[in-house]
Design an enzyme around this catalytic site. Sequence first.
Site, PDB file in Angstrom:
ATOM      1  N   GLU A 194       2.112   4.137   2.036  1.00 34.23           N
ATOM      2  CA  GLU A 194       0.935   3.284   1.789  1.00 34.23           C
ATOM      3  C   GLU A 194       1.122   1.890   2.339  1.00 34.23           C
ATOM      4  O   GLU A 194       2.194   1.298   2.246  1.00 34.23           O
ATOM      5  CB  GLU A 194       0.675   3.190   0.275  1.00 34.23           C
TER       6      GLU A 194
ATOM      7  N   GLU B  13      -3.465   5.260   1.806  1.00 33.69           N
ATOM      8  CA  GLU B  13      -2.284   5.934   1.264  1.00 33.69           C
ATOM      9  C   GLU B  13      -2.350   7.449   1.410  1.00 33.69           C
ATOM     10  O   GLU B  13      -2.789   8.143   0.506  1.00 33.69           O
ATOM     11  CB  GLU B  13      -2.042   5.527  -0.202  1.00 33.69           C
TER      12      GLU B  13
ATOM     13  N   ASP C 129      -0.583  -3.558  -2.130  1.00 31.59           N
ATOM     14  CA  ASP C 129      -0.288  -2.253  -2.721  1.00 31.59           C
ATOM     15  C   ASP C 129       0.421  -1.448  -1.632  1.00 31.59           C
ATOM     16  O   ASP C 129      -0.123  -1.285  -0.529  1.00 31.59           O
ATOM     17  CB  ASP C 129      -1.633  -1.609  -3.118  1.00 31.59           C
TER      18      ASP C 129
ATOM     19  N   HIS D  50      -8.871  -0.736  -7.651  1.00 25.24           N
ATOM     20  CA  HIS D  50      -9.804   0.234  -7.075  1.00 25.24           C
ATOM     21  C   HIS D  50     -11.183  -0.408  -7.127  1.00 25.24           C
ATOM     22  O   HIS D  50     -11.867  -0.339  -8.137  1.00 25.24           O
ATOM     23  CB  HIS D  50      -9.749   1.558  -7.843  1.00 25.24           C
TER      24      HIS D  50
ATOM     25  N   ASP E 218       5.744   3.498  -5.763  1.00 24.45           N
ATOM     26  CA  ASP E 218       4.504   2.814  -5.398  1.00 24.45           C
ATOM     27  C   ASP E 218       4.517   1.484  -6.148  1.00 24.45           C
ATOM     28  O   ASP E 218       4.629   1.457  -7.376  1.00 24.45           O
ATOM     29  CB  ASP E 218       3.329   3.703  -5.831  1.00 24.45           C
TER      30      ASP E 218
ATOM     31  N   HIS F 142      -8.254   2.847  -1.068  1.00 30.32           N
ATOM     32  CA  HIS F 142      -9.308   2.164  -1.811  1.00 30.32           C
ATOM     33  C   HIS F 142      -9.474   0.724  -1.350  1.00 30.32           C
ATOM     34  O   HIS F 142      -8.548   0.122  -0.809  1.00 30.32           O
ATOM     35  CB  HIS F 142      -8.973   2.178  -3.311  1.00 30.32           C
TER      36      HIS F 142
END
Length: 297
Positions: free
Chosen positions: A281, A186, A93, A161, A82, A153
């Site tokens: 993700e 994700e 992300d 977040h 990740d 998020h």
Amino acid sequence: MQIEDYIRAGKIASEVREMVRVKDWVGKTVYEICEWVEDEIKKRGAKCAFPVNTSINEVAAHYTAEPNDPITIKDTDLIKIDLGAQINGYIADTAVTVCYNPQYDGLVQAAEEGLANAMSMIKAGVKASDIGRTIETTIKQMGYKPIANLSGHSLEQYTIHAGKSIPNIWSIGGFSLSENSAYACEPFVTTSDGGGFVRNGQIKNIFAINSRKKTKDQEADKLLDFIWENFNMLPFALRWITKEREEKEARDLLNVLIKKKAVQAYPVLIEVNEQRVAQAEHTFIPTENGVTVTTKA
């Protein structure tokens, strides 16, 4: 312009993710993986949005390499890598699961399909709960379980977040996606024997600033200033500090900052039945009639 920064960060993150996907990591240490991935992000002109997570098998998330971490990837492992890139604090992300054991190919596929189906339904106004329903249905139809207490998020400048959750299961209520806001989706997937939840593990090796209040410990306060100047509110790893300070000293000062609640430490997250977990993700920005997936390959 923030949209342009999101898109640039996304292009860099997706390029690096696709390299990660095809590279053979067997025999490499998690330290080598983290350093390699983070270097590739920097080479392309972005900064790391957080330490690369290298979460193996039943560890779902939040493991990053310790300084000179000796854990080595085996050909039976399933590893979730990740990674995040940021330009001026605007974050991409994204994650990929690399699997060397054909037995778990379906698990990886379920995470990827859940993500693809979620992306295909997104536009401004779509309810987060409906995204969760799509992810859950996709994963269950393939014979696997979504992890209920992990979610995507909302993202904001220097904030990973940012308060809103994109669930991986159907849930009541929730919010609707706003146009030109950034989010990460994700899906995390485990086997049919999994509990479908994660618990906190003992290890904590990802950190972030909580407060910039002085601790009255001069060296600890210096370290706090260094963290703020270099990483802002974004997560960081001990590895990133040992480039400046000797490891034992860095660890001791970090412990002072944690005790004083200036810094918080995030535990690794482990599947409750210790079953393997896969993750996929993307970062995306809803538009009036569709979606910009910033981390699309």
